[in-house]
Write an enzyme that holds these catalytic residues in place. Structure first.
Site, PDB file in Angstrom:
ATOM      1  N   CYS A 186      -1.797  17.562   2.385  1.00  0.00           N
ATOM      2  CA  CYS A 186      -1.315  16.417   3.168  1.00  0.00           C
ATOM      3  C   CYS A 186      -1.055  16.771   4.629  1.00  0.00           C
ATOM      4  O   CYS A 186      -0.914  15.877   5.460  1.00  0.00           O
ATOM      5  CB  CYS A 186      -0.053  15.837   2.527  1.00  0.00           C
ATOM      6  SG  CYS A 186      -0.410  15.133   0.911  1.00  0.00           S
ATOM      7  N   HIS A 212       3.078  11.408   7.853  1.00  0.00           N
ATOM      8  CA  HIS A 212       2.240  11.385   6.651  1.00  0.00           C
ATOM      9  C   HIS A 212       2.837  10.375   5.677  1.00  0.00           C
ATOM     10  O   HIS A 212       4.060  10.300   5.518  1.00  0.00           O
ATOM     11  CB  HIS A 212       2.202  12.780   6.028  1.00  0.00           C
ATOM     12  CG  HIS A 212       1.580  12.785   4.668  1.00  0.00           C
ATOM     13  ND1 HIS A 212       0.311  12.293   4.458  1.00  0.00           N
ATOM     14  CD2 HIS A 212       2.052  13.174   3.454  1.00  0.00           C
ATOM     15  CE1 HIS A 212       0.027  12.396   3.156  1.00  0.00           C
ATOM     16  NE2 HIS A 212       1.068  12.932   2.540  1.00  0.00           N
ATOM     17  N   ASN A 254      -0.921   7.184  -0.707  1.00  0.00           N
ATOM     18  CA  ASN A 254      -1.074   8.501  -0.095  1.00  0.00           C
ATOM     19  C   ASN A 254      -2.556   8.883  -0.111  1.00  0.00           C
ATOM     20  O   ASN A 254      -3.109   9.175  -1.168  1.00  0.00           O
ATOM     21  CB  ASN A 254      -0.224   9.506  -0.878  1.00  0.00           C
ATOM     22  CG  ASN A 254      -0.279  10.904  -0.277  1.00  0.00           C
ATOM     23  OD1 ASN A 254      -1.078  11.177   0.618  1.00  0.00           O
ATOM     24  ND2 ASN A 254       0.560  11.791  -0.783  1.00  0.00           N
TER      25      ASN A 254
END
Ligand code: COA
Length: 334
Positions: free
Chosen positions: A117, A258, A288
């Protein structure tokens, strides 16, 4: 305009690709024991996009083509293609090679970068350094992940979290050092390897019937420790990069976090002393998407006219590894 002999790297183009197919929370209610209220309140996610026919290179190519069209970039002008991903089409060749061939960028070299990520932030720092070196004029940094390829749609703990997407930025040199990449703080800590991983398919556990039977080719996440580490990691590093650059919450136009969990994002904004109106959010629409979340936010907010030249941004991420970091960037496009 501040100038000296220093070259700064600045974003001069953005692009994105999200697949058409939407999986909403109601869909997950039909396949696992969950409910939309739980998903929204615990994560902030309402929908995610899933690519039905195609791989990460197709997502990445779509994002780069979008950038090229909107910013009049020719394939043969591109010097470097960096693809941040944990879901490459194959172990090798690199996804960057597949993207290069798809658009026929005949003068480019490039590579994939694996930092989960935090992948975009790590690739962005790398791309900026290549520009700052003076050797390259046009570097493309793409965050792309087909998370549906490694999601176990029988595991309610993880399958509701992820989506597929890609987004790309073009970096070019500028002598105006008041815009572009200013600073970044990046970290890795392998202690995170036991709580967030995909163990099957690599050299440790090559694919066998057993690895398939044991579901080792899917994401495993122990959510609680990851959540705790992410809240502290993302908030602290964002605050640290602000302090290092003498910035207060008032100076920041946007936090670009993020998009893993709205509660992690809220905690980061709070620690930085900035209000929710200055936080880029699209987790509700895409979930995500790992390496794609940050450039996806930048692209959407820029296209919506919400970003202007001179805006001070803090990009911030936390992910598997552990990997984490924060980047101070001044927006350079009108
Ligand atoms: N629907 C309903 N219940 C669910 C569920 C779902 N989709 N997923 C998990 N649960 C259950 C759990 O089984 C647990 O039940 P139990 O108490 O009976 O065991 C309960 O909800 C609470 O689980 P918990 O782990 O405490 O939830 P949480 O508030 O921590 O939220 C995450 C879970 C995954 C959303 C959260 O931990 C998270 O976001 N983690 C970090 C993600 C991240 O940042 N990753 C890094 C980058 S990829």
């Amino acid at each position: 305009m501040s100038t000296n002999n220093k070259i700064n790297a600045s974003i001069t183009g953005v692009g994105m690709y999200v697949p058409e197919k939407i999986l909403d929370n109601a869909y997950f209610e039909s396949i696992v024991n969950t409910n939309s209220e739980w998903i929204v309140s615990r994560t902030g996610i309402r929908e995610r996009r899933i690519i039905e026919n195609g791989a990460t290179s197709d997502l990445a190519t779509g994002a780069l083509k979008d950038l090229m069209e909107k910013h009049n970039l020719q394939a043969d002008e591109i010097d470097v293609i960096i693809v941040a991903t944990v879901t490459p089409d194959m172990f090798f060749p690199a996804t960057a090679c597949l993207v290069q061939d798809n658009i026929k960028a005949k003068n480019a070299w490039g590579f994939d970068l694996s930092a989960a990520c935090s992948g975009f932030l790590f690739a962005f720092q790398t791309g900026c350094s290549l520009i700052e070196s003076g050797r390259y004029k046009k570097v493309v940094v793409i965050g792309a992940d087909k998370m549906s390829a490694i999601s176990d749609y029988t595991d309610r703990n993880t399958c509701i979290l992820f989506g597929d997407a890609a987004s790309a930025v073009l970096l070019e040199p500028t002598f105006d050092t008041s815009i572009g990449f200013q600073d970044s703080l990046l970290h890795i800590d392998g202690q995170g390897k036991d709580v967030l991983y995909m163990k099957g398919g690599g050299s440790l556990n090559p694919a066998t019937h057993e690895t398939v039977d044991k579901k080792m080719h899917y994401i495993y996440q122990d959510g609680k420790p990851v959540f705790k580490a992410a809240v502290v990691g993302m908030a602290d590093i964002s605050f640290e990069v602000m302090q290092k650059n003498n910035l207060t919450g008032d100076d920041i136009a946007y936090l670009v976090p993020h998009q893993a969990n709205l509660r992690i994002i809220d905690a980061t904004a709070k620690r930085m002393g900035i209000g929710n109106d200055k936080v880029m959010i699209n987790i509700d629409k895409y979930g995500n998407t790992t390496a794609a979340t940050i450039p996806l936010c930048l692209t959407e907010y820029y296209r919506d006219g919400k970003l202007k030249k001179g805006d001070k941004l803090i990009l911030s991420a936390f992910g598997a590894g552990y990997t984490w970091g924060a980047t101070y960037l001044v927006w350079g496009m009108d």
